[in-house]
Every structure is written in C-alpha cells, then in structure tokens.
Design a protein around this motif. Structure first.
Motif, short mmCIF file in Angstrom:
data_model
loop_
_atom_site.label_atom_id
_atom_site.label_comp_id
_atom_site.label_asym_id
_atom_site.label_seq_id
_atom_site.Cartn_x
_atom_site.Cartn_y
_atom_site.Cartn_z
N ALA A 258 -9.16 20.17 13.15
CA ALA A 258 -10.05 19.51 12.20
C ALA A 258 -9.63 19.77 10.76
CB ALA A 258 -11.48 19.99 12.42
N VAL A 259 -8.39 20.26 10.56
CA VAL A 259 -7.90 20.62 9.22
C VAL A 259 -6.75 19.71 8.82
CG1 VAL A 259 -6.83 22.44 7.84
CG2 VAL A 259 -8.54 23.04 9.55
N SER A 260 -6.77 19.30 7.56
CA SER A 260 -5.64 18.56 6.98
C SER A 260 -5.24 19.28 5.70
CB SER A 260 -6.04 17.12 6.68
OG SER A 260 -6.33 16.44 7.88
N TYR A 261 -3.96 19.19 5.35
CA TYR A 261 -3.38 19.96 4.26
C TYR A 261 -2.88 19.06 3.15
CZ TYR A 261 -3.26 23.23 8.14
OH TYR A 261 -3.61 24.02 9.21
N ASN A 262 -2.99 19.56 1.92
CA ASN A 262 -2.40 18.90 0.75
C ASN A 262 -1.20 19.73 0.34
OD1 ASN A 262 -1.69 17.86 -1.71
ND2 ASN A 262 -3.73 17.97 -2.60
N VAL B 275 -1.27 16.03 5.15
CA VAL B 275 -0.76 16.18 6.52
C VAL B 275 -1.86 16.70 7.43
CG1 VAL B 275 0.95 17.35 7.98
CG2 VAL B 275 1.55 16.73 5.64
N THR B 276 -1.96 16.11 8.61
CA THR B 276 -2.82 16.62 9.67
C THR B 276 -1.92 16.99 10.84
OG1 THR B 276 -4.67 15.19 9.04
CG2 THR B 276 -4.72 16.11 11.27
N LEU B 277 -1.98 18.25 11.28
CA LEU B 277 -1.25 18.67 12.46
C LEU B 277 -2.10 18.37 13.69
CD1 LEU B 277 0.26 22.11 11.41
CD2 LEU B 277 1.39 19.89 11.50
N VAL B 278 -1.58 17.50 14.53
CA VAL B 278 -2.29 17.07 15.73
C VAL B 278 -1.75 17.85 16.92
CG1 VAL B 278 -2.78 15.10 17.25
CG2 VAL B 278 -2.53 14.75 14.76
N HIS B 279 -2.61 18.60 17.56
CA HIS B 279 -2.18 19.29 18.78
C HIS B 279 -2.08 18.26 19.90
CE1 HIS B 279 -4.21 22.31 16.26
NE2 HIS B 279 -3.19 23.05 16.65
N ALA C 138 -7.98 20.08 -4.07
CA ALA C 138 -8.18 20.67 -2.74
C ALA C 138 -6.83 20.91 -2.06
CB ALA C 138 -9.05 19.76 -1.88
N THR C 139 -6.68 22.06 -1.46
CA THR C 139 -5.46 22.35 -0.70
C THR C 139 -5.63 22.03 0.79
OG1 THR C 139 -6.12 24.65 -0.47
CG2 THR C 139 -4.61 24.12 -2.27
N LEU C 140 -6.89 21.98 1.23
CA LEU C 140 -7.16 21.55 2.59
C LEU C 140 -8.55 20.95 2.67
CD1 LEU C 140 -9.16 23.73 4.33
CD2 LEU C 140 -7.11 25.09 4.12
N VAL C 141 -8.71 20.07 3.63
CA VAL C 141 -10.03 19.55 3.96
C VAL C 141 -10.21 19.74 5.46
CG1 VAL C 141 -10.10 17.87 2.06
CG2 VAL C 141 -9.25 17.16 4.30
N PHE C 142 -11.46 19.87 5.87
CA PHE C 142 -11.72 20.05 7.29
C PHE C 142 -13.03 19.37 7.66
CE2 PHE C 142 -13.32 23.73 5.06
CZ PHE C 142 -14.61 23.85 5.54
N SER C 143 -13.18 19.14 8.93
CA SER C 143 -14.38 18.48 9.44
C SER C 143 -14.93 19.29 10.61
CB SER C 143 -14.04 17.06 9.91
OG SER C 143 -13.19 17.12 11.05
N THR D 251 0.84 -1.20 0.00
CA THR D 251 0.00 0.00 0.00
C THR D 251 0.88 1.24 0.00
OG1 THR D 251 -0.12 -0.03 2.40
CG2 THR D 251 -1.91 -1.12 1.21
N LEU D 252 0.29 2.35 -0.37
CA LEU D 252 1.02 3.60 -0.47
C LEU D 252 0.62 4.51 0.68
CD1 LEU D 252 2.86 5.50 -2.12
CD2 LEU D 252 0.84 6.19 -3.39
N ILE D 253 1.58 4.92 1.48
CA ILE D 253 1.30 5.85 2.57
C ILE D 253 1.11 7.23 1.96
CG2 ILE D 253 2.19 6.94 4.66
CD1 ILE D 253 3.61 4.31 5.29
N LEU D 254 -0.08 7.79 2.17
CA LEU D 254 -0.46 9.05 1.55
C LEU D 254 -0.54 10.21 2.53
CD1 LEU D 254 -3.42 7.66 -0.60
CD2 LEU D 254 -1.13 8.29 -1.40
N HIS D 255 -0.60 9.92 3.81
CA HIS D 255 -0.99 10.92 4.82
C HIS D 255 -0.14 10.75 6.07
CE1 HIS D 255 -3.71 11.90 8.31
NE2 HIS D 255 -3.76 13.04 7.64
#
Length: 173
Positions: free
Chosen positions: A169-173, A86-90, A113-118, A3-7
């Motif tokens: 809740a934000v991840s970056y591309n 990438v997701t920055l986890v506090h 998309a440059t970012l996704v959020f939830s 598998t390919l690690i993407l994140h």
C-alpha cells in the motif's frame, strides 16, 4: 498534447508464482495506465521462462538483477523505473483500478511527500474480500491516529507500537 507518464508499477516477481498473472492484470487494469499516466514493468532476481512468457504475453518490459535479499531486490526494482513515483507490486498483490490515479493525485497535491500509503484489505483463496480481522482494525486505527497531527514526534510515537503500513500500500517519490 501527449500526457506525461508520472508513475511506474514495478512488479517484483520471484520464481513461478501462481499469483503473478493476476498481479500483472491488476496493474495493467489501472485507470492511470489506460490514461498513460502510469506504466507497468517487472523486476526479478530469478529470471525464468515462466516470468518471460507472462511478460511477453502482456507486453511488459522485464528487468533482472542479482538476488542478494529482498531489500536489495526492492532497491534494484525501484532503480528500474524512470518516473518519479513508484509502487512496488508484490507478485500476489491486487489493486483497485483507481489506485494509481490516487497515488499520482496524492503526490501532486503534496509535492514534498517522499511516500504515500493507503489502507488495504485481504482476499481469500476465491478472490473475495475477507472480513476485517482485529489485526487490520488495529492497523487502520493506528494509521488514523498517526494522521491526526503532522508533528513528526507525535507520528514517531505511534510508530513506537509497530509499523502499521503494509508494503503493497506504499508508493515512493
């Protein structure tokens, strides 16, 4: 076929946080980590024995840099990732186990998309979900309004009332 690690979940740690181990376990419990689609690393501008001990315990790579403020730390943390997403986890964040898989799916669906959020919720001191307060209800409503149209001018007008997106809740591309 491998598998390919993407994140990458990059945990941002500062000094000796009593919440850090819970954040590490939350990131490692991700379905996307188990499926080798995400990895977990840690970045700190305050390296110490406490952080190194937890990273050794959980087999997480540690990266460190010069602390010149939170913005600089976040940029350095993102730069440590070798994946596109990438997701920055506090250090006090906890994620539902499906979060990483949902992030990858969202980026794969919207390649530009440059970012996704939830959305998100808050937890109390015993780890239970807090009832959604007025502030969270307003943020959720504003985000839903913003998503009604892809028109950037419309979306910017919603942001004129404030930033309703929570950093964890934000991840970056």
């Amino acid at each position: 076929m491998p598998t390919l690690i993407l994140h990458t979940f990059v945990i941002c740690a500062y000094k000796e946080s009593p919440y850090l181990e819970v954040a590490i376990r939350s990131a490692l419990a991700q379905e996307s980590v188990s499926a080798d689609r995400s990895r977990v690393i840690l970045y700190t501008s305050t390296p110490n024995a406490f952080i190194r001990g937890l990273c050794d315990k959980y087999g997480i790579a540690v990266f460190s840099g010069n602390g010149r403020g939170i913005g600089s730390d976040w940029n350095h943390a993102v730069a440590c990732a070798t994946t596109n997403y990438v997701t920055l986890v506090h250090q006090d964040d906890v994620y539902e186990k499906e979060y990483g898989a949902a992030v990858i799916a969202a980026f794969e669906e919207k390649k530009d998309a440059t970012l996704v959020f939830s959305d998100y919720y808050e937890m109390d001191g015993s780890g239970e979900r807090r009832p959604r307060n007025l502030n969270l209800k307003i943020k959720t409503a504003a985000l839903r309004l913003m998503m009604l149209s892809k028109n950037k001018t419309y979306q910017r007008r919603i942001f004129a009332f404030g930033d309703f997106i929570s950093c964890p809740a934000v991840s970056y591309n």
